[in-house]
Scaffold this active site. Structure first.
Site, PDB file in Angstrom:
ATOM      1  CB  THR A  36      -0.896   0.028   1.254  1.00  0.00           C
ATOM      2  OG1 THR A  36      -0.081  -0.318   2.376  1.00  0.00           O
ATOM      3  CG2 THR A  36      -2.030  -0.970   1.149  1.00  0.00           C
ATOM      4  CG  ASP A  37       5.126   0.963   0.609  1.00  0.00           C
ATOM      5  OD1 ASP A  37       4.611   0.302  -0.322  1.00  0.00           O
ATOM      6  OD2 ASP A  37       6.304   0.786   0.991  1.00  0.00           O
ATOM      7  N   GLY A 127      17.888 -10.002   5.936  1.00  0.00           N
ATOM      8  CA  GLY A 127      17.267 -10.429   4.689  1.00  0.00           C
ATOM      9  C   GLY A 127      15.968 -11.192   4.881  1.00  0.00           C
ATOM     10  CG  LEU A 130      11.960  -9.760  10.366  1.00  0.00           C
ATOM     11  CD1 LEU A 130      12.443 -10.723  11.442  1.00  0.00           C
ATOM     12  CD2 LEU A 130      10.467  -9.462  10.562  1.00  0.00           C
ATOM     13  CB  SER A 132      18.765  -6.388   9.180  1.00  0.00           C
ATOM     14  OG  SER A 132      19.139  -6.551   7.830  1.00  0.00           O
ATOM     15  CB  SER A 133      18.838  -2.373   5.457  1.00  0.00           C
ATOM     16  OG  SER A 133      17.474  -2.307   5.099  1.00  0.00           O
ATOM     17  CG  ASP A 177      11.669  -1.117   5.613  1.00  0.00           C
ATOM     18  OD1 ASP A 177      10.492  -1.467   5.767  1.00  0.00           O
ATOM     19  OD2 ASP A 177      12.448  -1.643   4.792  1.00  0.00           O
ATOM     20  CE1 TYR A 229       8.010  -3.091  -3.690  1.00  0.00           C
ATOM     21  CE2 TYR A 229       9.321  -1.858  -5.282  1.00  0.00           C
ATOM     22  CZ  TYR A 229       8.581  -1.900  -4.126  1.00  0.00           C
ATOM     23  OH  TYR A 229       8.390  -0.751  -3.402  1.00  0.00           O
TER      24      TYR A 229
HETATM   25  P1  ADP Z   1      16.481  -6.582   5.371  1.00  0.00           P
HETATM   26  O1  ADP Z   1      16.501  -5.117   5.651  1.00  0.00           O
HETATM   27  O2  ADP Z   1      15.133  -7.088   5.002  1.00  0.00           O
HETATM   28  O3  ADP Z   1      17.073  -7.390   6.484  1.00  0.00           O
HETATM   29  P2  ADP Z   1      18.225  -5.796   3.250  1.00  0.00           P
HETATM   30  O4  ADP Z   1      18.754  -6.500   2.051  1.00  0.00           O
HETATM   31  O5  ADP Z   1      17.476  -4.529   3.069  1.00  0.00           O
HETATM   32  O6  ADP Z   1      17.383  -6.854   4.098  1.00  0.00           O
HETATM   33  O7  ADP Z   1      19.462  -5.458   4.213  1.00  0.00           O
HETATM   34  C1  ADP Z   1      20.355  -6.490   4.580  1.00  0.00           C
HETATM   35  C2  ADP Z   1      21.790  -5.985   4.486  1.00  0.00           C
HETATM   36  O8  ADP Z   1      22.086  -5.115   5.608  1.00  0.00           O
HETATM   37  C3  ADP Z   1      22.817  -7.077   4.603  1.00  0.00           C
HETATM   38  O9  ADP Z   1      23.066  -7.693   3.345  1.00  0.00           O
HETATM   39  C4  ADP Z   1      24.047  -6.315   5.096  1.00  0.00           C
HETATM   40  O10 ADP Z   1      24.672  -5.630   4.027  1.00  0.00           O
HETATM   41  C5  ADP Z   1      23.429  -5.286   6.008  1.00  0.00           C
HETATM   42  N1  ADP Z   1      23.447  -5.787   7.394  1.00  0.00           N
HETATM   43  C6  ADP Z   1      22.395  -6.170   8.155  1.00  0.00           C
HETATM   44  N2  ADP Z   1      22.806  -6.541   9.394  1.00  0.00           N
HETATM   45  C7  ADP Z   1      24.137  -6.399   9.414  1.00  0.00           C
HETATM   46  C8  ADP Z   1      25.176  -6.609  10.396  1.00  0.00           C
HETATM   47  N3  ADP Z   1      24.868  -7.076  11.606  1.00  0.00           N
HETATM   48  N4  ADP Z   1      26.458  -6.333  10.052  1.00  0.00           N
HETATM   49  C9  ADP Z   1      26.743  -5.874   8.821  1.00  0.00           C
HETATM   50  N5  ADP Z   1      25.845  -5.638   7.873  1.00  0.00           N
HETATM   51  C10 ADP Z   1      24.553  -5.895   8.151  1.00  0.00           C
HETATM   52 MG    MG Z   2      15.999  -3.647   4.193  1.00  0.00          MG
END
Ligand code: ADP
Ligand code: MG
Length: 390
Positions: A36-37, A127, A130, A132-133, A177, A229
């Protein structure tokens, strides 16, 4: 052990002095409101207890030193050498760009950010959808704001974190995010209107209602995600153009919109995609009413309907995800849906308190029987957004 200690110790080892502080940015799940975003619609994420931690301090040179404890890697780049992904001779992107991109984005926006050491340690699954980025970016932006005494509002921090991801790393994502990681608060989901950027904190006290949310990562390797996408986005934009509205958010009368689209050559696809977006926006608004009413079990049918819509109309689920959702329902979850962009990633399930763990085990058994890889899971309640911890 203090969870901050490894990052503090690593910083001290690198710099010879303790960090000025430690900042956190959480991961997130989207409770409801999928795809939806970019249709100017509504989303409803909450922050996870999983977070990126960044121990940080200012340097007296013009270097940016970034270290990942999780990867045991350190990269050093001079401020003047920060290079966005689309610059001529830009080096290939790597993990450190998520941190370097924040320094770059703040400087591009005119903020006085100098040399800095940033030590990252994160327990946000990577990845899995959730975020992580964004967790990294929002922790780093928080650190930079405090270290360099910058007065930047939470929404503007989220926007700058997004600039780091879009313009520096080169990942074309929406604001969801970074807004979630920055703006979410303990015990609430965040309502975000992706057009006006109006936000509202929606209290959801799962524990008081005797409920919990199971987050289960199907561990399905994403394939063809970027192309799929792009197709969904393009189809939504084309449908809005045919309907003469700025975005699908503006479709008020779904029945007559679907009749107009039925006259198009690829009508089946257009009808399905539009039906998903319009009904999903409605479900987000209904979820707010449910939360306001206090009877959170009524979220369950909304989650179920969202999943059916993503499966049948938006066509973004895959066999592992559908099996996980069916299994959690058979195992006693009140309602469940895939969360995130699709083609793998996580599902969420609304469960009675204490039952999530066993329901996760049932999915693991079903996956083993179907010959799928092992999933991982945890239970979640809405946690705090980005903040300084020490
Ligand atoms: P998501 O945000 O869904 O987890 P993304 O592909 O957007 O997936 O982001 C993941 C990327 O963020 C990883 O490939 C890495 O480059 C970086 N990343 C995430 N956590 C870490 C970490 N603990 N240390 C280094 N890089 C990280
Ligand atoms: Mg991400």
């Amino acid at each position: 052990m203090n969870p901050l200690q490894p990052a503090i110790d690593r910083y001290t080892e690198l710099v010879g002095d303790s960090p000025t502080g430690v900042w956190a940015g959480p991961g997130r799940v989207n409770l409801i409101g999928e795809h939806t975003d970019y249709n100017d619609g509504f989303v409803m994420p909450f922050a996870l207890q999983h977070a990126a931690l960044v121990a940080a301090g200012v340097r007296d040179d013009d270097q940016v030193v970034v270290d990942s404890l999780d990867l045991s890697e350190t990269h050093t780049v001079a401020l003047d050498d920060l290079t966005p992904f689309d610059a001529p001779d830009a080096p290939e992107r790597r993990w450190s760009d998520y941190l370097l991109g924040c320094v770059w984005a703040l400087r591009e926006a005119g903020h006085a950010v100098g040399g800095v050491t940033l030590v990252l340690s994160s327990d946000v699954p990577v990845g899995a959808g959730l975020s992580s980025s964004a967790a990294i970016e929002c922790a780093v932006v928080g650190a930079l704001c405090d270290l360099f005494d910058l007065d930047i509002s939470p929404m503007d921090r989220a926007k700058l974190a997004r600039v780091a991801e879009n313009a520096y790393v080169g990942a074309p994502t929406g604001l969801l995010d970074q807004a979630a990681s920055t703006l979410c608060t303990l015990g609430h989901t965040l309502f975000l209107d992706c057009r006006s950027l109006e936000t509202r904190q929606i209290p959801i006290d799962l524990a008081a209602a005797g409920l919990e949310i199971l987050v289960l990562d199907t561990k399905t390797p994403h394939s063809h995600v970027d192309g799929e996408y792009a197709e969904r986005r393009a189809t939504c934009e084309r449908a809005a153009a045919i309907l003469g509205v700025p975005a699908l958010r503006d479709v008020d009368d779904l029945g007559s919109a679907l009749r107009v689209l039925a006259a198009e050559a690829d009508n089946d696809r257009l009808v399905k995609r539009v039906r998903h977006v319009v009904t999903e926006n409605d479900r987000v608004l209904e979820a707010i009413e449910v939360a306001d009413s206090g009877d959170l079990t009524k979220l369950a049918p909304l989650l179920d309907a969202s999943h059916a819509s993503m499966r049948d109309d938006f066509e973004i689920t895959v066999p592992t995800v559908d099996l996980a959702v069916e299994t959690v329902r058979d195992a006693g979850a009140l309602g469940a849906r895939m969360t995130g962009g699709g083609f793998g990633g996580c599902i969420i399930a609304l469960c009675r308190e204490g039952e999530g763990e066993g329901i996760g085990q049932r999915v693991a058994a079903a996956f083993a029987e179907a010959g799928f890889g092992a999933p991982v899971w945890f239970t979640a309640t809405p946690a705090e957004g980005a903040r300084r911890l020490a």
